[in-house]
Scaffold this active site. Structure first.
Site, PDB file in Angstrom:
ATOM      1  N   ASN A 208      46.820  48.966  44.776  1.00  0.00           N
ATOM      2  CA  ASN A 208      47.654  48.588  43.946  1.00  0.00           C
ATOM      3  C   ASN A 208      48.581  49.765  43.296  1.00  0.00           C
ATOM      4  O   ASN A 208      48.294  50.874  43.860  1.00  0.00           O
ATOM      5  CB  ASN A 208      46.980  47.793  42.466  1.00  0.00           C
ATOM      6  CG  ASN A 208      45.876  48.783  42.020  1.00  0.00           C
ATOM      7  OD1 ASN A 208      46.219  49.892  41.688  1.00  0.00           O
ATOM      8  ND2 ASN A 208      44.737  48.383  41.964  1.00  0.00           N
ATOM      9  N   ASP A 277      40.059  43.497  42.299  1.00  0.00           N
ATOM     10  CA  ASP A 277      39.173  42.476  41.829  1.00  0.00           C
ATOM     11  C   ASP A 277      38.557  41.593  43.174  1.00  0.00           C
ATOM     12  O   ASP A 277      37.750  41.110  42.956  1.00  0.00           O
ATOM     13  CB  ASP A 277      39.831  41.516  41.214  1.00  0.00           C
ATOM     14  CG  ASP A 277      40.227  41.824  39.798  1.00  0.00           C
ATOM     15  OD1 ASP A 277      39.274  42.650  38.813  1.00  0.00           O
ATOM     16  OD2 ASP A 277      41.289  41.520  39.127  1.00  0.00           O
ATOM     17  N   LYS A 287      41.318  48.019  64.771  1.00  0.00           N
ATOM     18  CA  LYS A 287      42.512  47.857  64.150  1.00  0.00           C
ATOM     19  C   LYS A 287      42.680  46.218  64.783  1.00  0.00           C
ATOM     20  O   LYS A 287      42.515  45.898  65.820  1.00  0.00           O
ATOM     21  CB  LYS A 287      43.564  48.649  64.780  1.00  0.00           C
ATOM     22  CG  LYS A 287      44.875  48.428  64.428  1.00  0.00           C
ATOM     23  CD  LYS A 287      45.990  49.407  64.830  1.00  0.00           C
ATOM     24  CE  LYS A 287      47.351  48.955  64.645  1.00  0.00           C
ATOM     25  NZ  LYS A 287      48.365  49.043  65.380  1.00  0.00           N
ATOM     26  N   LYS A 335      39.848  39.808  26.758  1.00  0.00           N
ATOM     27  CA  LYS A 335      38.943  40.750  27.680  1.00  0.00           C
ATOM     28  C   LYS A 335      38.014  41.548  27.037  1.00  0.00           C
ATOM     29  O   LYS A 335      36.915  41.812  27.472  1.00  0.00           O
ATOM     30  CB  LYS A 335      40.003  41.587  28.634  1.00  0.00           C
ATOM     31  CG  LYS A 335      40.740  40.965  29.793  1.00  0.00           C
ATOM     32  CD  LYS A 335      41.652  41.684  30.472  1.00  0.00           C
ATOM     33  CE  LYS A 335      42.512  41.109  31.202  1.00  0.00           C
ATOM     34  NZ  LYS A 335      43.605  41.630  31.907  1.00  0.00           N
ATOM     35  N   LYS A 339      34.144  41.152  27.858  1.00  0.00           N
ATOM     36  CA  LYS A 339      33.617  42.291  28.732  1.00  0.00           C
ATOM     37  C   LYS A 339      32.677  43.069  27.572  1.00  0.00           C
ATOM     38  O   LYS A 339      32.250  44.278  27.939  1.00  0.00           O
ATOM     39  CB  LYS A 339      34.608  42.871  29.284  1.00  0.00           C
ATOM     40  CG  LYS A 339      35.187  42.086  30.370  1.00  0.00           C
ATOM     41  CD  LYS A 339      35.963  42.979  31.339  1.00  0.00           C
ATOM     42  CE  LYS A 339      36.688  42.069  32.527  1.00  0.00           C
ATOM     43  NZ  LYS A 339      37.333  43.149  33.590  1.00  0.00           N
TER      44      LYS A 339
HETATM   45  N1  CTP Z   1      37.620  46.382  35.874  1.00  0.00           N
HETATM   46  C1  CTP Z   1      36.478  46.698  36.437  1.00  0.00           C
HETATM   47  N2  CTP Z   1      35.928  46.326  37.354  1.00  0.00           N
HETATM   48  C2  CTP Z   1      36.584  45.317  38.019  1.00  0.00           C
HETATM   49  C3  CTP Z   1      38.033  45.040  37.557  1.00  0.00           C
HETATM   50  C4  CTP Z   1      38.360  45.737  36.258  1.00  0.00           C
HETATM   51  O1  CTP Z   1      35.671  47.640  35.561  1.00  0.00           O
HETATM   52  N3  CTP Z   1      36.184  44.944  39.133  1.00  0.00           N
HETATM   53  C5  CTP Z   1      38.082  47.196  34.431  1.00  0.00           C
HETATM   54  C6  CTP Z   1      39.188  48.001  34.477  1.00  0.00           C
HETATM   55  O2  CTP Z   1      39.038  49.338  34.772  1.00  0.00           O
HETATM   56  C7  CTP Z   1      39.819  47.707  33.188  1.00  0.00           C
HETATM   57  C8  CTP Z   1      39.534  46.414  32.988  1.00  0.00           C
HETATM   58  O3  CTP Z   1      38.456  45.984  33.627  1.00  0.00           O
HETATM   59  O4  CTP Z   1      39.444  48.647  32.206  1.00  0.00           O
HETATM   60  C9  CTP Z   1      40.720  45.358  33.249  1.00  0.00           C
HETATM   61  O5  CTP Z   1      40.281  44.125  32.953  1.00  0.00           O
HETATM   62  P1  CTP Z   1      40.403  42.902  33.920  1.00  0.00           P
HETATM   63  O6  CTP Z   1      40.129  41.447  33.277  1.00  0.00           O
HETATM   64  O7  CTP Z   1      39.657  43.099  35.137  1.00  0.00           O
HETATM   65  O8  CTP Z   1      41.936  43.172  34.296  1.00  0.00           O
HETATM   66  P2  CTP Z   1      42.766  42.525  35.552  1.00  0.00           P
HETATM   67  O9  CTP Z   1      42.054  43.058  36.766  1.00  0.00           O
HETATM   68  O10 CTP Z   1      44.143  42.982  35.491  1.00  0.00           O
HETATM   69  O11 CTP Z   1      42.479  40.811  35.355  1.00  0.00           O
HETATM   70  P3  CTP Z   1      43.245  39.622  35.548  1.00  0.00           P
HETATM   71  O12 CTP Z   1      43.690  39.862  36.768  1.00  0.00           O
HETATM   72  O13 CTP Z   1      42.241  38.611  35.135  1.00  0.00           O
HETATM   73  O14 CTP Z   1      44.217  39.858  34.517  1.00  0.00           O
END
Ligand code: CTP
Length: 402
Positions: A208, A277, A287, A335, A339
Site C-alpha cells: 500500500n 489485511d 516467477k 474500530k 479492537k
Molecule cells: N492493523 C493491524 N493488523 C492488521 C490490520 C490493521 O494491527 N492486520 C491495525 C493498523 O496498524 C491500524 C488499525 O489496525 O492501527 C487499522 O484498523 P483496520 O480496521 O484494520 O483498518 P483497515 O485495514 O483500514 O480496515 P478496513 O479496511 O476495514 O477499513
C-alpha cells in the site's frame, strides 16, 4: 520544534569548524535563535564574519570584548541560552571542561552555566581513541553532558576512521532530544510503522502507499521525550531515528511475530503501520509466467495484530490508526471499540494535507469515552507530539487508578 529556542554554539579549532556554518544555517531554518562563541583557534579555520552573517548575531570571541558595556559575556550568554552546543569539539575543549579549566570565553561560559549541553567531538581517530580523551568524555557523560559519537569515514589527515563531525541532521536531532521535556522517561513504547509487502512471487508483491513517516515521527518524538522505543518497521526508505531497538520486517506475518515477541514488555503500543489485511494464498517460489488471458489471485486473511493485542492488553495503552475515505468518525469509533483500543488516530485520505507520503497530517484523536479532538493541518512531527500528549493523559489516569 526549535522555534524560538536559544542556542549558544561554541566552535573550536578543528578542520570541521567550517561545518559549523552549515549547522548554524540549519538551526536558523528550524526557527532557533543562535549566538556563536569562537575560540582563537576556531578563527583560524572560519571567520567570525561568516558566523555573524549566518547567525544574524554578534559573534563572541574574547572574554574581555564587552568590558566597556558592563555586560559579562560568559554570564549573559549563560542566561540567554536554552541549550549549549559545541561543534566541532576538539580534544582540548573536552579536556578543559572535564578538568574545570576556564581560560577563554568558551570554557568559562560552559563552566558558568547549567543548561542542557551537547558536545560533538571531531578529531583525528588516534586522538579520539586516546585513553585520556576517552576518560574525559566518560567523565563529562557522568556529569550529564550529552556527547555525540563521532562519525566514521575519511578524515582530514587522510586516514580513515572514527572522528568525523556527525551529520548536521543528526546534530539537529540530538539538539531536539536534549531540549525535549522528558515526560516519557523510562516508559517502554512499541511502535509499528510503514507498509507491509505480501509476495506473489520473487519479484511481485501486494503493498500500500504507506511511507512510514507518521510511525517514524512518533518513534523519534517518543525517544526525544525519554521513552525506550522499539520500532517495528515494514519496508520504508526513511532514515531510522536513534531509538533503543529497530526490527525490520516485510510481511504482515513477520510484523505479527515481531510484535507478539515484544509487546508484553511495552507500556504503550502504537500501531501506525498500514498492515495488509490479505496476502496471496500461494507465494510462488519461481516467477509467475503469463499464461492465458486471465489470472485470478486467491487471497487469505492476515492476522489482525492490534485486535489480538486488544484481547490481552492488560494495563497497556493501545493506540491504533484509522485511515478512511468516508464516515471518518463513525468508522474510527467502531474500530476503537471492536479492537479494544484506548485511542484511535483517524485521518481522511481525501483531506488536503493528510494521508500517505505527505510531511503533514490532519488528524482527529478519539478516546474510549467517545471524546474527540480534531487538530488542524500540522507536520507529522507536530502530530506525533500531539498524539503523545494524549497518551500521557491516559498513562497518568492509569497510574492514578493503580
Ligand atoms: N492493523 C493491524 N493488523 C492488521 C490490520 C490493521 O494491527 N492486520 C491495525 C493498523 O496498524 C491500524 C488499525 O489496525 O492501527 C487499522 O484498523 P483496520 O480496521 O484494520 O483498518 P483497515 O485495514 O483500514 O480496515 P478496513 O479496511 O476495514 O477499513
Amino acid at each position: 520544534m526549535l522555534t524560538n529556542k536559544k542556542i549558544v554554539l561554541g566552535i573550536t579549532g578543528g578542520i570541521a569548524a567550517y561545518k559549523a556554518a552549515e549547522l548554524t544555517r540549519a538551526l536558523i531554518k528550524e526557527g532557533a535563535k543562535v549566538k556563536v562563541i569562537m575560540t582563537e583557534n576556531a578563527m583560524e579555520f572560519i571567520t567570525p564574519l561568516t558566523m555573524q552573517t549566518l547567525s544574524q548575531n554578534q559573534v563572541y570571541t574574547d572574554i574581555f570584548m564587552n568590558a566597556d558595556e558592563y555586560d559579562m559575556a560568559h554570564i549573559s550568554l549563560a542566561d540567554f541560552a536554552d541549550a549549549f552546543v559545541i561543534a566541532p569539539a576538539t580534544a582540548n575543549i573536552i579536556g578543559k571542561i572535564a578538568s574545570g579549566i576556564g581560560d577563554d570565553l568558551l570554557s568559562t561560559t560552559i563552566m558558568a552555566q547549567d543548561k542542557p549541553t551537547l558536545i560533538c567531538p571531531a578529531m583525528n581517530d588516534k586522538m579520539l581513541s586516546n585513553p585520556i580523551v576517552q576518560e574525559n568524555i566518560n567523565k563529562l557523560k557522568k556529569f550529564g553532558y550529552a556527547i555525540m559519537s563521532s562519525a566514521e569515514g575519511e578524515l582530514a589527515c587522510k586516514t580513515t576512521g572514527k572522528g568525523r563531525l556527525p551529520d548536521i541532521a543528526d546534530i539537529i536531532e540530538e539538539i531536539k532530544i536534549i531540549l525535549a521535556p522528558k515526560d516519557f522517561d523510562g516508559v517502554n513504547v512499541l511502535i509499528t510503522a510503514g507498509p507491509t509487502e505480501e509476495p506473489l512471487d520473487p519479484v511481485r508483491f501486494i503493498t500500500n502507499l504507506s511511507s512510514g513517516k507518521m510511525g517514524y515521527a512518533l518513534a523519534a518524538a517518543a525517544h526525544r521525550r525519554g521513552a525506550k522505543v522499539t520500532l517495528i518497521s515494514g519496508p520504508a526508505s526513511l532514515s531510522v531515528p536513534p531509538v533503543e531497538k529497530v526490527v525490520k520486517v516485510r510481511t504482515a506475518k513477520e510484523m505479527h511475530k515481531a510484535v507478539m515477541e515484544s509487546y508484553k514488555k511495552a507500556d504503550v503500543i502504537i500501531k501506525a503501520a498500514a498492515v495488509a489485511d490479505y496476502r496471496p494464498k500461494i507465494s510462488a517460489e519461481e516467477k509467475i509466467k503469463k499464461d492465458g488471458k486471465k489470472l485470478s489471485l486467491e487471497l487469505e486473511r492476515n492476522p489482525d495484530i492490534i485486535a489480538e493485542i486488544g484481547k490481552n492488553k492488560g494495563n497497556r495503552v493501545l493506540v491504533g490508526f484509522a485511515m478512511e475515505t468516508q464516515n471518518l468518525l463513525a468508522n474510527a469509533r467502531q474500530k476503537l471499540t471492536k479492537k479494544n483500543m484506548d485511542l484511535i488516530v483517524a485521518n481522511n485520505l481525501r483531506e488536503e494535507g493528510a494521508g500517505f507520503r505527505t510531511d503533514t497530517n490532519v488528524i482527529t484523536i478519539i478516546d474510549r469515552t467517545g471524546q474527540s479532538e480534531s487538530l488542524g493541518k500540522m507536520t507529522k512531527i507536530e502530530a506525533a507530539d500531539a498524539i503523545l500528549d494524549h497518551i500521557k493523559k491516559i498513562t497518568g489516569r492509569k497510574r492514578n487508578r493503580k
